[in-house]
Design a protein around this motif. Sequence first.
Motif, PDB file in Angstrom:
ATOM      1  N   MET A  87       0.845  -1.176   0.000  1.00 30.70           N
ATOM      2  CA  MET A  87       0.000   0.000   0.000  1.00 30.70           C
ATOM      3  C   MET A  87       0.892   1.242   0.000  1.00 30.70           C
ATOM      4  O   MET A  87       1.905   1.277   0.662  1.00 30.70           O
ATOM      5  N   LEU A  88       0.456   2.231  -0.739  1.00 31.40           N
ATOM      6  CA  LEU A  88       1.211   3.478  -0.838  1.00 31.40           C
ATOM      7  C   LEU A  88       0.271   4.647  -0.648  1.00 31.40           C
ATOM      8  O   LEU A  88      -0.788   4.701  -1.275  1.00 31.40           O
ATOM      9  N   ASN A  89       0.630   5.551   0.204  1.00 26.72           N
ATOM     10  CA  ASN A  89      -0.146   6.757   0.458  1.00 26.72           C
ATOM     11  C   ASN A  89       0.816   7.922   0.362  1.00 26.72           C
ATOM     12  O   ASN A  89       1.440   8.313   1.345  1.00 26.72           O
ATOM     13  N   GLN A  90       0.964   8.473  -0.828  1.00 27.03           N
ATOM     14  CA  GLN A  90       1.913   9.554  -1.052  1.00 27.03           C
ATOM     15  C   GLN A  90       1.298  10.566  -2.005  1.00 27.03           C
ATOM     16  O   GLN A  90       0.738  10.197  -3.045  1.00 27.03           O
ATOM     17  N   VAL A  91       1.389  11.837  -1.642  1.00 26.83           N
ATOM     18  CA  VAL A  91       0.800  12.915  -2.412  1.00 26.83           C
ATOM     19  C   VAL A  91       1.811  14.052  -2.514  1.00 26.83           C
ATOM     20  O   VAL A  91       2.534  14.329  -1.556  1.00 26.83           O
ATOM     21  N   VAL A  92       1.848  14.706  -3.683  1.00 27.90           N
ATOM     22  CA  VAL A  92       2.648  15.922  -3.845  1.00 27.90           C
ATOM     23  C   VAL A  92       1.714  16.999  -4.385  1.00 27.90           C
ATOM     24  O   VAL A  92       1.055  16.806  -5.406  1.00 27.90           O
ATOM     25  N   LEU A  93       1.642  18.115  -3.674  1.00 33.01           N
ATOM     26  CA  LEU A  93       0.829  19.248  -4.092  1.00 33.01           C
ATOM     27  C   LEU A  93       1.708  20.477  -4.259  1.00 33.01           C
ATOM     28  O   LEU A  93       2.624  20.698  -3.459  1.00 33.01           O
ATOM     29  N   VAL A  94       1.422  21.271  -5.283  1.00 31.84           N
ATOM     30  CA  VAL A  94       2.106  22.541  -5.488  1.00 31.84           C
ATOM     31  C   VAL A  94       1.044  23.628  -5.444  1.00 31.84           C
ATOM     32  O   VAL A  94       0.053  23.569  -6.169  1.00 31.84           O
ATOM     33  N   TYR A 131      10.739  30.843   6.909  1.00 31.04           N
ATOM     34  CA  TYR A 131      11.130  31.215   5.555  1.00 31.04           C
ATOM     35  C   TYR A 131       9.992  31.495   4.577  1.00 31.04           C
ATOM     36  O   TYR A 131      10.238  32.036   3.502  1.00 31.04           O
ATOM     37  N   CYS A 132       8.782  31.107   4.890  1.00 32.12           N
ATOM     38  CA  CYS A 132       7.701  31.223   3.913  1.00 32.12           C
ATOM     39  C   CYS A 132       6.611  32.171   4.402  1.00 32.12           C
ATOM     40  O   CYS A 132       6.365  32.286   5.596  1.00 32.12           O
ATOM     41  N   HIS A 133       5.952  32.809   3.442  1.00 33.95           N
ATOM     42  CA  HIS A 133       4.928  33.805   3.748  1.00 33.95           C
ATOM     43  C   HIS A 133       3.736  33.644   2.826  1.00 33.95           C
ATOM     44  O   HIS A 133       3.800  32.942   1.815  1.00 33.95           O
ATOM     45  N   LYS A 134       2.663  34.333   3.154  1.00 33.71           N
ATOM     46  CA  LYS A 134       1.450  34.318   2.344  1.00 33.71           C
ATOM     47  C   LYS A 134       1.799  34.581   0.874  1.00 33.71           C
ATOM     48  O   LYS A 134       2.556  35.482   0.564  1.00 33.71           O
ATOM     49  N   GLY A 135       1.265  33.746  -0.013  1.00 40.41           N
ATOM     50  CA  GLY A 135       1.475  33.915  -1.444  1.00 40.41           C
ATOM     51  C   GLY A 135       2.658  33.161  -2.006  1.00 40.41           C
ATOM     52  O   GLY A 135       2.771  33.000  -3.218  1.00 40.41           O
ATOM     53  N   ASP A 136       3.562  32.665  -1.149  1.00 39.93           N
ATOM     54  CA  ASP A 136       4.717  31.910  -1.627  1.00 39.93           C
ATOM     55  C   ASP A 136       4.266  30.591  -2.246  1.00 39.93           C
ATOM     56  O   ASP A 136       3.344  29.934  -1.755  1.00 39.93           O
ATOM     57  N   LEU A 137       4.945  30.213  -3.316  1.00 41.82           N
ATOM     58  CA  LEU A 137       4.674  28.949  -3.992  1.00 41.82           C
ATOM     59  C   LEU A 137       5.532  27.861  -3.351  1.00 41.82           C
ATOM     60  O   LEU A 137       6.758  28.001  -3.274  1.00 41.82           O
ATOM     61  N   ILE A 138       4.878  26.801  -2.877  1.00 40.38           N
ATOM     62  CA  ILE A 138       5.593  25.701  -2.244  1.00 40.38           C
ATOM     63  C   ILE A 138       5.075  24.379  -2.785  1.00 40.38           C
ATOM     64  O   ILE A 138       3.970  24.300  -3.317  1.00 40.38           O
ATOM     65  N   ALA A 139       5.890  23.349  -2.641  1.00 39.14           N
ATOM     66  CA  ALA A 139       5.467  21.980  -2.900  1.00 39.14           C
ATOM     67  C   ALA A 139       5.471  21.255  -1.561  1.00 39.14           C
ATOM     68  O   ALA A 139       6.415  21.387  -0.782  1.00 39.14           O
ATOM     69  N   VAL A 140       4.419  20.511  -1.304  1.00 43.15           N
ATOM     70  CA  VAL A 140       4.317  19.725  -0.078  1.00 43.15           C
ATOM     71  C   VAL A 140       4.158  18.263  -0.476  1.00 43.15           C
ATOM     72  O   VAL A 140       3.248  17.911  -1.216  1.00 43.15           O
ATOM     73  N   LYS A 141       5.072  17.453   0.013  1.00 43.25           N
ATOM     74  CA  LYS A 141       4.986  16.003  -0.186  1.00 43.25           C
ATOM     75  C   LYS A 141       4.579  15.399   1.151  1.00 43.25           C
ATOM     76  O   LYS A 141       5.106  15.772   2.200  1.00 43.25           O
ATOM     77  N   GLY A 142       3.631  14.475   1.105  1.00 47.74           N
ATOM     78  CA  GLY A 142       3.202  13.869   2.351  1.00 47.74           C
ATOM     79  C   GLY A 142       2.201  12.761   2.113  1.00 47.74           C
ATOM     80  O   GLY A 142       2.137  12.173   1.041  1.00 47.74           O
TER      81      GLY A 142
END
Length: 113
Positions: A1-8, A64-75
């Motif tokens: 089983m794999l539960n992995q997501v990447v969102l930008v 390091y990050c603020h409102k409006g910054d573009l980030i990628a979250v893996k989880g």
Amino acid sequence: MLNQVVLVGRLTKDPEIVKLVDGRKVSEITIAVKRAFKNYDGEYETDFIKCVLWENLAVYLHKYCHKGDLIAVKGRLQIKKIEKDNKINQTLELIGEKISYLSGNKNTEEIES
């Protein structure tokens, strides 16, 4: 089983850290993720996704990050059950395991939990 997501997506507000009674640090953020296709009216819709970051990830994001910054979250996705008025509500959230900073003039930074 794999539960992995990447969102930008973009942070919807400045990250805040909460220190729990047991000393752990947590940050609950929302990122705005634009869909890759247009709706019936010819517009791109945006989903607002709740993400939970623990310890070092929470500290890094807050620093390091603020409102409006573009980030990628893996989880991983997780169901959170909340009992209120003798009724159990469920909500889906992303538990962050890695953050990549994608905005601005900084070099792309990555940190893992």
